[in-house]
Design a protein around this motif. Structure first.
Motif, PDB file in Angstrom:
ATOM      1  N   LEU A 115     -10.711   5.296   2.884  1.00  0.00           N
ATOM      2  CA  LEU A 115     -10.581   5.735   1.495  1.00  0.00           C
ATOM      3  C   LEU A 115     -10.275   4.536   0.607  1.00  0.00           C
ATOM      4  O   LEU A 115      -9.735   3.533   1.065  1.00  0.00           O
ATOM      5  N   GLN A 116     -10.591   4.656  -0.669  1.00  0.00           N
ATOM      6  CA  GLN A 116     -10.229   3.622  -1.637  1.00  0.00           C
ATOM      7  C   GLN A 116      -8.715   3.644  -1.830  1.00  0.00           C
ATOM      8  O   GLN A 116      -8.073   4.671  -1.612  1.00  0.00           O
ATOM      9  N   GLY A 117      -8.140   2.527  -2.244  1.00  0.00           N
ATOM     10  CA  GLY A 117      -6.706   2.397  -2.434  1.00  0.00           C
ATOM     11  C   GLY A 117      -6.108   3.465  -3.322  1.00  0.00           C
ATOM     12  O   GLY A 117      -5.037   4.003  -3.045  1.00  0.00           O
ATOM     13  N   GLU A 118      -6.826   3.805  -4.413  1.00  0.00           N
ATOM     14  CA  GLU A 118      -6.296   4.823  -5.342  1.00  0.00           C
ATOM     15  C   GLU A 118      -6.218   6.192  -4.661  1.00  0.00           C
ATOM     16  O   GLU A 118      -5.295   6.963  -4.902  1.00  0.00           O
ATOM     17  N   ALA A 119      -7.201   6.509  -3.820  1.00  0.00           N
ATOM     18  CA  ALA A 119      -7.215   7.807  -3.133  1.00  0.00           C
ATOM     19  C   ALA A 119      -6.044   7.886  -2.149  1.00  0.00           C
ATOM     20  O   ALA A 119      -5.364   8.917  -2.065  1.00  0.00           O
ATOM     21  N   VAL A 120      -5.793   6.791  -1.423  1.00  0.00           N
ATOM     22  CA  VAL A 120      -4.672   6.748  -0.482  1.00  0.00           C
ATOM     23  C   VAL A 120      -3.361   6.939  -1.244  1.00  0.00           C
ATOM     24  O   VAL A 120      -2.512   7.752  -0.864  1.00  0.00           O
ATOM     25  N   ASP A 121      -3.210   6.203  -2.351  1.00  0.00           N
ATOM     26  CA  ASP A 121      -1.994   6.308  -3.170  1.00  0.00           C
ATOM     27  C   ASP A 121      -1.803   7.724  -3.707  1.00  0.00           C
ATOM     28  O   ASP A 121      -0.684   8.245  -3.711  1.00  0.00           O
ATOM     29  N   TYR A 175      -2.640   6.022   8.989  1.00  0.00           N
ATOM     30  CA  TYR A 175      -3.574   7.107   9.323  1.00  0.00           C
ATOM     31  C   TYR A 175      -4.661   7.221   8.254  1.00  0.00           C
ATOM     32  O   TYR A 175      -5.848   7.310   8.570  1.00  0.00           O
ATOM     33  N   LEU A 176      -4.270   7.196   6.989  1.00  0.00           N
ATOM     34  CA  LEU A 176      -5.240   7.342   5.894  1.00  0.00           C
ATOM     35  C   LEU A 176      -6.198   6.148   5.839  1.00  0.00           C
ATOM     36  O   LEU A 176      -7.362   6.306   5.460  1.00  0.00           O
ATOM     37  N   ARG A 219     -11.854  12.514   1.192  1.00  0.00           N
ATOM     38  CA  ARG A 219     -10.429  12.647   0.870  1.00  0.00           C
ATOM     39  C   ARG A 219      -9.882  13.958   1.437  1.00  0.00           C
ATOM     40  O   ARG A 219      -8.768  14.001   1.967  1.00  0.00           O
ATOM     41  N   ASP A 220     -10.668  15.037   1.325  1.00  0.00           N
ATOM     42  CA  ASP A 220     -10.219  16.340   1.838  1.00  0.00           C
ATOM     43  C   ASP A 220      -9.982  16.298   3.344  1.00  0.00           C
ATOM     44  O   ASP A 220      -8.995  16.823   3.840  1.00  0.00           O
TER      45      ASP A 220
END
Length: 163
Positions: free
Chosen positions: A34-40, A28-29, A4-5
């Motif tokens: 990444l998991q959906g929650e991390a993108v959100d 881009y993300l 995520r970082d």
């Protein structure tokens, strides 16, 4: 699962180079797996900080299209869609435009007409109308502006001379 970082740092770096739409940021993300929650979460944080703002981006695209590129409404609309700006945001930005496509087309045509002096009128008209069409000015507006600009360019100068 990606870092995520690293995704956040990469998106910040991208934003330093140019404004991106929420759709471009999401795309881009997604490359970082990444998991959906991390993108959100990243998108929400960037939106809250004002790093992502589709309305501001739309305004920039509209003004760049008019001021720097001499584009018509249709070409600007296509630029907004290509950048992933939501339709309602794009429509709002375009609604702010004065409805002077014909005037902008004529201004552009005048700037190019002088360089076509040596050409046959039909050839010059076709080339100039083509240049206008590529900038997003509709067929009749392009032809009308091209005709007027060529007429003005071939008319003898009516300047008063003082001796």
């Amino acid at each position: 699962m990606g870092s995520r970082d690293a995704a956040e740092r990469g998106l910040l770096k991208k934003l330093r180079a140019r404004q991106v739409s929420v759709a471009e940021a999401t795309s881009y993300l997604a490359q970082h797996e990444l998991q959906g929650e991390a993108v959100d979460a990243i998108l929400d944080a960037f939106l809250a900080r004002g790093y992502l703002d589709d309305a501001r981006l739309a305004e920039q695209i509209v003004h760049a299209g008019i001021d720097r590129k001499g584009q018509g409404r249709q070409a600007i609309s296509q630029s907004l869609a290509k950048r992933g700006v939501p339709r309602d945001v794009a429509d709002a930005a375009l609604a702010e435009l004065p409805d002077d496509d014909a005037e902008r087309a004529l201004e552009f045509a005048r700037s190019k007409a002088g360089s076509m002096r040596g050409l046959e009128r039909d050839v010059a008209l076709r080339r100039l109308a083509g240049q206008l069409a590529r900038r997003g000015y509709g067929g009749s507006a392009a032809l009308s502006a091209a005709r007027q600009a060529l007429d003005e360019a071939t008319r003898p100068s009516s300047r008063v001379r003082f001796e």
